[in-house]
Every structure is written in C-alpha cells, then in structure tokens.
Write an enzyme that holds these catalytic residues in place. Structure first.
Site, short mmCIF file in Angstrom:
data_model
loop_
_atom_site.label_atom_id
_atom_site.label_comp_id
_atom_site.label_asym_id
_atom_site.label_seq_id
_atom_site.Cartn_x
_atom_site.Cartn_y
_atom_site.Cartn_z
N THR A 181 0.86 -1.18 0.00
CA THR A 181 0.00 0.00 0.00
C THR A 181 0.90 1.24 0.00
O THR A 181 2.01 1.20 0.51
CB THR A 181 -0.87 0.06 1.27
OG1 THR A 181 0.00 0.06 2.41
CG2 THR A 181 -1.81 -1.11 1.36
N GLU A 327 -5.85 -3.12 -1.57
CA GLU A 327 -6.35 -4.30 -0.85
C GLU A 327 -7.50 -4.99 -1.57
O GLU A 327 -7.95 -6.06 -1.14
CB GLU A 327 -6.84 -3.89 0.55
CG GLU A 327 -5.75 -3.44 1.50
CD GLU A 327 -5.46 -1.93 1.41
OE1 GLU A 327 -5.74 -1.34 0.35
OE2 GLU A 327 -4.96 -1.38 2.39
N LYS A 436 -14.26 17.70 12.14
CA LYS A 436 -15.31 17.73 13.15
C LYS A 436 -15.35 19.12 13.77
O LYS A 436 -14.48 19.48 14.55
CB LYS A 436 -15.07 16.67 14.21
CG LYS A 436 -16.33 16.31 14.97
CD LYS A 436 -16.12 15.08 15.83
CE LYS A 436 -17.47 14.53 16.29
NZ LYS A 436 -17.30 13.35 17.12
P1 AMP Z 1 -4.71 2.77 -3.16
O1 AMP Z 1 -4.65 1.60 -2.28
O2 AMP Z 1 -3.43 3.52 -3.25
O3 AMP Z 1 -5.27 2.42 -4.48
O4 AMP Z 1 -5.71 3.79 -2.47
C1 AMP Z 1 -7.02 3.45 -2.17
C2 AMP Z 1 -7.78 4.67 -1.72
O5 AMP Z 1 -7.85 5.63 -2.77
C3 AMP Z 1 -9.22 4.41 -1.36
O6 AMP Z 1 -9.37 3.88 -0.06
C4 AMP Z 1 -9.83 5.80 -1.50
O7 AMP Z 1 -9.57 6.59 -0.37
C5 AMP Z 1 -9.06 6.37 -2.67
N1 AMP Z 1 -9.83 6.22 -3.91
C6 AMP Z 1 -9.73 5.27 -4.83
N2 AMP Z 1 -10.60 5.47 -5.84
C7 AMP Z 1 -11.29 6.58 -5.52
C8 AMP Z 1 -12.35 7.33 -6.13
N3 AMP Z 1 -12.86 6.97 -7.30
N4 AMP Z 1 -12.80 8.42 -5.49
C9 AMP Z 1 -12.28 8.81 -4.31
N5 AMP Z 1 -11.28 8.17 -3.68
C10 AMP Z 1 -10.80 7.07 -4.28
#
Ligand code: AMP
Length: 542
Positions: A181, A327, A436
């Site tokens: 990640t 994930e 918040k």
């Molecule tokens: P990664 O593991 O680097 O692909 O990051 C995953 C995270 O990217 C997710 O938990 C979201 O917070 C963000 N994310 C992925 N796709 C989107 C989307 N279409 N809109 C907003 N956030 C997204």
C-alpha cells in the site's frame, strides 16, 4: 456432498495460454525511453513468459518466492506479471516513485529473492542496493547500454523452453502477485493477490456494466503497473484478448495523446491529475489529435469531480469513474448509469457518475457509522467495509494491522461514505480527514469537489485546522488555473450557490502552485496539515 462441477483451478496460466493461442496476433505495444516502440503479440508474451518461468525455476525459485520488479509499464513488466506466477512465484511490484530507503524497507519486509529492473532505473537501484540482498538482479535493456557487472541480462533468460516443458501445477489460492500500500500515513503494508482473486477480478472488470473491455478494445493503462497491478488491466486485457499499449516512462499529456491517436486507443485509465492535464492540453489545442470516437477514460484513485466528467464528455472522452484499493485487487465499484436513472435527466446521471459507483458482482459493501455523522445531503455517513473473493484477508506479515478486519470478516476501508437508495457509494472522506467542527462533521471531499467546479480553480484540497472554540474548522488550499486569480468572498459565494451550508464554508483559502501528492497521485493532506499547522484566520489576514 454430491459432486456437482469439476473443481478446475482458476489459474493465471489459463489466461495467458488462451491469449497466446486464441489472440496470438493481437498486439502489445511498448514505448521505450527514447520514444521508439517495440511491438510484440500475445504469442510473444506467452512464449517469453514461459521462458522467464523456466529460467526462474532454473535459478532456484520455489513456490511462493517473491520476485521484485522495478520497472515502467512495458512488455517485460507484463512478462513478469505472467511468467513469475507461472513459475509458482509471486511478482512484487516496487513503486519507483518512493524514496530509496522506503523501497529497501519494502524489499526486506517482503523478503524478495530476485529483482528484475529496467536499465534506466539502475541508478535508483544503486541508491538502495547496499541495504538489500537480492540473489540475482536481472536487467531489462530499454536502451543500448550493455548489461555487465554483477547483473544478468534479462534477455539471456529468453531462450525457448524445451519441447514438452510445462509449468508446475498451480493451486488457485497460492500467491501470484504482491503490492504494498502507498498509504498517506503508517508503514506500507503488503497485499498478496492469489491466482483465484486475479482471475475473478479480471472477469469482474471486463463486464459490460463495469469497465466493458473486449477483444475489440485497445487499452492504455497509464496507471503504473506498480500501483495495484495497473488496476488489473493487463490481466483483464489478456483474458479478453484486447490490444495493450504501454507508455514506458512518458506520462505527459502530449506523449499520451500522441499514443492514443497513433495506436487507436479506445480505453485508458489513470488518476484524476493526469486527466486534468489531458483535458487542458486537448482544450488548448483543438483538433490537434484525432481520438477514437467515444473513447473511454477510467478514472480512479481519487475522486473524479463532476465538473471534470462534464468537461471530458464535451471533448468526446467518456469518463468511467471507479473506486478501488490496493487491498481490493483493486476494482470495487464502478459508476455507470443504472437503468433506473435513464429517465431522470442529465443532471441526475452526472451526479451518479461523480459518485464512486455500485459494487462489482461478488463485492459486498456496507457503511458502518460509529457515531452517525450525516453528510450535507442528509444521508448517513459510515465507514465503507467490503468483502469478496478479491478482497485481501490480511496483510503480509503485519499482525499489528489485523484490526483492519472486523470480527465478522469485513475489511475496513478507512473511506467514509454514503450509500444512496440506488446503491451508489459516495466517498465523503477518509476517516482521518473528516473535519469535526463543534461536534458536527464536515466532508472535506464535498468541499473539494465543489471548489473544483469553479471556473478559476484547477485543484483544491481541504484540511482541518485547530480552532479554540470549534476544535476543528475547514481550511481550503486552492491552485488557480493558469493566469487566473481567486477571491475568498467569491469562492464562498460560489460554494453557497452549490448547496454548501454556511457553517461548512472554509475559514480561509490559501493559494498555492500545487497540492503535494503521494507517489500514487493522491493529495498528501498530512503534509498540508504540517505546512499550515500555524495557520489562523488572523495570520492570513482573512
Ligand atoms: P490505493 O490503495 O493507493 O489504491 O488507495 C485506495 C484509496 O484511494 C481508497 O481507499 C480511496 O480513499 C481512494 N480512492 C480510490 N478510488 C477513488 C475514487 N474513485 N474516489 C475517491 N477516492 C478514491
């Protein structure tokens, strides 16, 4: 139990063997650092992946061993995607945008045995080589520089396999690939993708109502192959026999548009930042590139603002907004227009497409609220939790993070969402980014999306700053479009015109040239919070 169906294993070998025979001539195009192009076919990919598998087994690779890759997107990286799992190994994509010591940490944590590296990235490898100990380093020549010293030429592994050679049998639950990640906080954590997960994910991604990828498509994943398997697209393409185009290191809008035109790309995929660049370049050079009619752009990784989706549509590029995570292999949901919205008019359809979409078959979702925050449209917000056959069951060797899974077997995404009556997920924040204020929740993402709809704003990120009375209040950081200026009063009026409540209005608008980003293109809000930790309305004069 009575026998019903055959228990055939869902192995990636099937995908590449089918592609290499049924779609033998379909092309795989790779752009090199000097912009020359190498052309291969699925027959080549099958042949070379088998050679790689055979060579790795000869080098001592055992089932489950990790083989690191430090490469741009191109044919050799694809060969690793297929050849390493074919040998029983796990390809482990290293993020070349990370700092060398972070890469070393990841290599050591994953216990990678071998490395396959682009010659043009040997300098990066040299920066962490002393901290890692690969048994062998295979160098892919993308330039004419000779491979020497302690390195083995990758090309020397490409000898044809002996007649009758067959890969070792695969258990569908064994690992095929691995990715860490690239979280904005905390240590990177490894996810191992099984053959079964990737095979099912490829089917789920190809469906007409998800990304709709077929053998007739030409797909350019500009999302790096080190970021969540380039969203699984190389496997989805191989499953259906689609042409693939890989840009190598050239990810600027002009280079990408040149490739779209020349190779007749029908689908491309990447994070919103890259799309914003493409959209601006096309708008500034009308008629310069002839793109395929109804070209599709898969946008994910961060939210695709509605204004961007509308603008892209006007330019003939149809955005498909999707959500996923490292994930979740990664595709979790896709925002296509549901049949029930067809008669509800254009605005309702755009609003749905700007959400993160409905879950892909086999992915289950729920929103679990801890203390019931409510979004500005009145819907209950909760943390998105997911489960399904391509959702990770744990991190590799990282028991400290086991609390990311609930006792009843769901994965906590850390995304705060609403789920509307049509089933569309809408991300309102990351749990740690919600603001918040006086005990009430404010969604930074809602504010950002609204701000990015303003004609003078290129990008906006909203963070919390400490407030003595309200504990937290929103502060906006905005990047104006080239040659434009912004005015706090006008921005506040604009936000109100977009339905934002008065008490949600940011207390200030800080103007910057760029928003800091993570190595995978997400806003790095932790850095903004650090940079602006002393900000007060008084200090800014607002
Ligand atoms: P990664 O593991 O680097 O692909 O990051 C995953 C995270 O990217 C997710 O938990 C979201 O917070 C963000 N994310 C992925 N796709 C989107 C989307 N279409 N809109 C907003 N956030 C997204």
């Amino acid at each position: 139990m009575v026998a019903t169906m055959m228990n055939a294993q869902l192995s990636l070998n099937h995908i590449i063997e089918r592609a290499g025979t049924l779609f033998a001539d379909r092309e795989i195009v790779s752009q090199m650092p000097d912009k020359s192009v190498r052309r291969h076919t699925y027959a080549d990919l099958l042949r070379r992946s088998r050679s790689l598998a055979n060579a790795l087994i000869d080098a001592g690779l055992q089932t489950g061993d990790r083989v690191a890759t430090l490469m741009w997107n191109h044919h050799a990286h694809l060969e690793a995607y297929h050849g390493v799992p074919m040998a029983g190994g796990v390809y482990h994509t290293l993020n070349l945008r990370l700092a060398p010591n972070d890469i070393a940490y990841i290599v050591n944590h994953a216990k990678d045995r071998f490395l396959i590296v682009d010659d043009v990235l040997l300098k990066l490898y040299a920066a962490f080589a002393k901290d890692v100990s690969f048994e062998k380093v295979f160098v892919v020549s993308l330039t004419d520089a000779p491979v020497d010293g302690p390195f083995v030429s990758y090309e020397s592994l490409m000898a044809d396999v002996p007649a009758g050679w067959a890969p070792p049998p695969v258990d569908e639950n064994q690992g095929a690939g691995m990715c860490y990640t690239s979280g904005t906080t905390g240590k990177p954590k490894g996810v191992i993708y099984s053959h079964r997960a990737v095979a099912l994910h490829s089917m789920g991604s190809a469906m007409t109502d998800t990304l709709a990828i077929s053998q007739h498509d030409c797909v350019l994943p500009m999302v790096p192959m080190f970021h969540a398997n380039a969203w699984g697209l190389p496997f989805t393409c191989a499953m259906v026999g689609a042409k693939q185009v890989h840009p190598g290191p050239h990810l600027d809008p002009v280079s990408l548009l040149d490739l779209y035109e020349r190779e007749k790309v029908t689908i491309s995929a990447g994070v919103p930042t890259v799309w914003i660049g493409i959209q601006q370049t096309v708008s500034q050079n009308p008629g310069k590139w002839t793109l395929q009619p109804d070209m599709r752009m898969v946008v994910g990784g961060s939210a695709a603002p509605e204004a961007m989706i509308r603008d892209m549509d006007k330019l003939g590029m149809r955005v498909i907004h999707a959500w996923g995570m490292t994930e979740t292999t990664p595709l979790g949901s896709v925002a296509n227009v549901k049949q029930s919205l067809i008669d509800k008019g254009e605005d309702a359809q755009y609003a749905a497409r700007a959400k993160q979409g409905i879950p892909v078959p086999f992915v289950e979702i729920r929103a679990v609220g801890e203390d019931g925050p409510v979004a500005h449209d009145g819907q209950a917000m909760g943390e998105l939790q997911v489960r399904g056959p391509w959702v990770a069951a744990s991190y590799f060797d990282f028991p400290e993070a086991n609390d990311r899974w609930t006792d009843d077997g769901w994965f906590r995404t850390g995304d705060v969402v609403t789920i509307d009556p049509d089933g569309y997920i809408k991300i309102t924040d990351r749990t740690k980014d919600l603001i918040k204020s006086g005990g009430e929740w404010i969604s930074s993402v809602d504010l950002e999306n609204a701000l990015m709809g303003h004609q003078d704003i290129a990008e906006a990120a909203v963070i919390a700053y400490h407030h003595d009375k309200w504990v937290e209040r929103p502060l906006a950081v905005v990047v104006p479009k080239e040659g434009r200026t912004v005015d706090a009063g006008a921005l506040s009026d604009f936000l109100i015109s977009q339905g934002i409540a008065k008490w949600w209005l940011p207390d200030g608008f800080v103007v910057k040239d760029a928003i800091p980003r993570t190595s995978t293109g997400k806003f790095l809000k932790a850095k903004l919070r650090d940079e602006l930790s002393d900000w007060t309305p008084e200090s800014s004069g607002s």
